[in-house]
Enzyme design. Sequence first.
Site, PDB file in Angstrom:
ATOM      1  N   LYS A  32       0.850  -1.185   0.000  1.00  0.00           N
ATOM      2  CA  LYS A  32       0.000   0.000   0.000  1.00  0.00           C
ATOM      3  C   LYS A  32       0.890   1.241   0.000  1.00  0.00           C
ATOM      4  O   LYS A  32       1.989   1.217   0.556  1.00  0.00           O
ATOM      5  CB  LYS A  32      -0.889  -0.032   1.252  1.00  0.00           C
ATOM      6  CG  LYS A  32      -1.837   1.139   1.354  1.00  0.00           C
ATOM      7  CD  LYS A  32      -2.900   0.913   2.416  1.00  0.00           C
ATOM      8  CE  LYS A  32      -3.750   2.156   2.595  1.00  0.00           C
ATOM      9  NZ  LYS A  32      -4.404   2.627   1.345  1.00  0.00           N
ATOM     10  N   CYS A  35      -2.565   8.843  -8.030  1.00  0.00           N
ATOM     11  CA  CYS A  35      -3.696   8.656  -7.112  1.00  0.00           C
ATOM     12  C   CYS A  35      -4.710   9.761  -7.341  1.00  0.00           C
ATOM     13  O   CYS A  35      -4.395  10.944  -7.195  1.00  0.00           O
ATOM     14  CB  CYS A  35      -3.258   8.669  -5.653  1.00  0.00           C
ATOM     15  SG  CYS A  35      -4.687   8.482  -4.551  1.00  0.00           S
ATOM     16  N   ASN A  69       4.007   6.384  -7.358  1.00  0.00           N
ATOM     17  CA  ASN A  69       2.575   6.644  -7.479  1.00  0.00           C
ATOM     18  C   ASN A  69       2.332   8.101  -7.832  1.00  0.00           C
ATOM     19  O   ASN A  69       2.233   8.957  -6.961  1.00  0.00           O
ATOM     20  CB  ASN A  69       1.905   6.279  -6.145  1.00  0.00           C
ATOM     21  CG  ASN A  69       0.406   6.368  -6.199  1.00  0.00           C
ATOM     22  OD1 ASN A  69      -0.167   6.867  -7.171  1.00  0.00           O
ATOM     23  ND2 ASN A  69      -0.253   5.899  -5.162  1.00  0.00           N
ATOM     24  N   LYS A  79       3.933   4.478 -11.961  1.00  0.00           N
ATOM     25  CA  LYS A  79       2.529   4.059 -12.136  1.00  0.00           C
ATOM     26  C   LYS A  79       1.749   5.160 -12.820  1.00  0.00           C
ATOM     27  O   LYS A  79       1.569   6.253 -12.279  1.00  0.00           O
ATOM     28  CB  LYS A  79       1.897   3.708 -10.784  1.00  0.00           C
ATOM     29  CG  LYS A  79       0.496   3.101 -10.927  1.00  0.00           C
ATOM     30  CD  LYS A  79       0.074   2.383  -9.670  1.00  0.00           C
ATOM     31  CE  LYS A  79      -1.282   1.713  -9.832  1.00  0.00           C
ATOM     32  NZ  LYS A  79      -1.641   0.942  -8.629  1.00  0.00           N
ATOM     33  N   ASN A 105     -13.362   3.922  -5.381  1.00  0.00           N
ATOM     34  CA  ASN A 105     -12.805   4.095  -4.043  1.00  0.00           C
ATOM     35  C   ASN A 105     -12.193   5.473  -3.918  1.00  0.00           C
ATOM     36  O   ASN A 105     -11.701   6.038  -4.896  1.00  0.00           O
ATOM     37  CB  ASN A 105     -11.761   3.019  -3.717  1.00  0.00           C
ATOM     38  CG  ASN A 105     -10.372   3.432  -4.139  1.00  0.00           C
ATOM     39  OD1 ASN A 105      -9.703   4.181  -3.441  1.00  0.00           O
ATOM     40  ND2 ASN A 105      -9.938   2.979  -5.305  1.00  0.00           N
ATOM     41  N   THR A 155      -8.816  -5.172  -7.395  1.00  0.00           N
ATOM     42  CA  THR A 155     -10.168  -5.295  -6.861  1.00  0.00           C
ATOM     43  C   THR A 155     -10.633  -6.746  -6.712  1.00  0.00           C
ATOM     44  O   THR A 155     -11.412  -7.058  -5.808  1.00  0.00           O
ATOM     45  CB  THR A 155     -11.134  -4.530  -7.791  1.00  0.00           C
ATOM     46  OG1 THR A 155     -10.637  -3.192  -7.902  1.00  0.00           O
ATOM     47  CG2 THR A 155     -12.536  -4.487  -7.250  1.00  0.00           C
ATOM     48  N   GLY A 192      -7.904   7.799   0.002  1.00  0.00           N
ATOM     49  CA  GLY A 192      -7.123   8.998   0.293  1.00  0.00           C
ATOM     50  C   GLY A 192      -5.753   8.694   0.866  1.00  0.00           C
ATOM     51  O   GLY A 192      -5.239   9.436   1.715  1.00  0.00           O
ATOM     52  N   LEU A 193      -5.146   7.593   0.393  1.00  0.00           N
ATOM     53  CA  LEU A 193      -3.757   7.246   0.753  1.00  0.00           C
ATOM     54  C   LEU A 193      -3.538   7.090   2.256  1.00  0.00           C
ATOM     55  O   LEU A 193      -2.462   7.413   2.771  1.00  0.00           O
ATOM     56  CB  LEU A 193      -2.764   8.291   0.206  1.00  0.00           C
ATOM     57  CG  LEU A 193      -2.611   8.402  -1.301  1.00  0.00           C
ATOM     58  CD1 LEU A 193      -1.548   9.460  -1.640  1.00  0.00           C
ATOM     59  CD2 LEU A 193      -2.218   7.073  -1.932  1.00  0.00           C
ATOM     60  N   THR A 195      -6.538   3.868 -11.341  1.00  0.00           N
ATOM     61  CA  THR A 195      -7.997   3.937 -11.525  1.00  0.00           C
ATOM     62  C   THR A 195      -8.407   5.150 -12.357  1.00  0.00           C
ATOM     63  O   THR A 195      -7.650   6.117 -12.491  1.00  0.00           O
ATOM     64  CB  THR A 195      -8.688   4.042 -10.163  1.00  0.00           C
ATOM     65  OG1 THR A 195      -8.171   5.170  -9.461  1.00  0.00           O
ATOM     66  CG2 THR A 195      -8.448   2.786  -9.333  1.00  0.00           C
TER      67      THR A 195
END
Lengths: 250, 303
Positions: free
Chosen positions: B45, B130, B127, B165, B69, B266, B72-73, B193
């Site tokens: 994560k 997000c 990342n 990512k 979803n 998911t 919020g990290l 996403t």
Amino acid sequence: MKKRVEMVVESVNEIALDTVEMTLSNAYVAKNAQSGQFLHLQVEGHSLRRPISIADIDRENGLITMLFKKIGNGTKRLAMYRPGMIIDALGPSGNGFSYDPSMKTALLIGGGIGIPPLYNLGKELRNKGINVIAVLGFQSKEHVFYEAKFNELGETYVVTNDGSYGHKGFVTNVLSQVAKFDYYFSCGPIPMLQAVTKELHDHQGFISLEERMGCGVGACFACVIPTDSEGEYRKICKDGPVFAAKEVIL
Amino acid sequence: MTNLSIDLPGLKLKNPIMPASGCFGFGREYSEFYDLSKLGAVIMKAATGDVRYGNKTPRVAETSAGMLNAIGLQNPGVEKIIENEVPFLANYDIPIIANVAGSTLEEYVKVANAFNKTESVNALELNISCPNVKVGGIQFGTDPDMARAVTEKVKEASNLPVYVKLSPNVSNIVGMANAVEQAGADGLSMINTLTGMQIHLPSIKPLLANKTGGLSGQAIKPIAVRMIYEVKQHVSIPIIGMGGVSTAEDVLEFLLAGASAVAVGTANFQNPFVCPEIIEALPGVLEQYGFNSVLDAVGKGQE
């Protein structure tokens, strides 16, 4: 320990308006489930599982009873399952009710579809010789369920918001009438839990919470509840759904 | 014998399957279901410089063939992750990929640098995509110049291979991929996403407290396949593919499009055993379509 299991639907009955009672068989879950735990059910055609609390455990016959309200597409679909069909479930999930076995009297306060997890707890407490008082709140007369079952456990007050049955108003309206109790146990909508924990702030109590869940096992951080103003938190699916009333901020 | 192994920068994978970041926590919960050593790798994560408590609830909503979803990290911060979570995962015989997030260049550098000092982390997933935090994250993922800048800084801050990512919320995914490759990325991870929204009829308001959320699940699979296919034609660095994967057939589709390894997100929520089940089914599916190894299939859909 929770497992992924197949549960067989044994019966499905609509016991009040939009309220379905479903009995499922699975020896492992019936043997290991505790009051206040839930099942994370895969409903055909849905991408997220549905968490449904356990209302009754019949260890001898390997049966679990759960109650749910037909609110969205998932619960409507679940209500269409028929005896003999199989539901994929993760369970028994979460941490259920813990209590002081030396207490004399327990007060159960449930609102609507928050009532079911209190039923098995009430039965368990009664079997241990603990007095049970129940306050059950519903929207109106046609939503009322399990009144007779709670009556068997102890003194039961039924409250409807519109006064169409029992006392009129909210569960908190009758709390001043109930006899002396040692601990309270409550489950229902957040506004009700806020009112109950405020009204009973001098008492020790436990509350069971509901939230939209992702994984249901504690990995995705979807269903968190704060424990202080700094942002510390618990995960409802893994640390709960039952918490000491003062452990979390509603 | 079908060969499932594949070597990527910093990662010797015994099979190409790994749980996607954010869908697996730090592995503890799923380790109660199966031995994590079965996995090809694990992506943790997201880690940020300091603790983050995330968004208000509700944070998830079901959609047709997927979910939204807006977590919020939420994470305990990079130091706590290194102290408490990395040692747990290091017990398993799998490469560990750390997902690095932040709001500023400095925060990304801080997180990358912290992971660089650990023994057990094998690669970084940067990342920059997000969609659920107000500051940072997505801006780095939608502006090629910012993506280039953050990739360069993180490469400087760490010796670990960096997989960037990518966000699908851009009009030119190839431009983003080229920018980060030029900045020194060792690989790509795609896709994150897609930004979406659901309005809750009873309350006539957006269902998620954050209003918008990231769409994932089977609904986004064709978008992921298309983007991987397009990007593969224009980059020479390997791609870890993700987006709606739930079966071994999906994995083969991603390999054919150009992915060298595949992350499952998911689908873990529907079936906690999905990763080991895919790993078990993959040799049969590869054989069925005439491939002797994972490597054989990578990019074959391009020809």
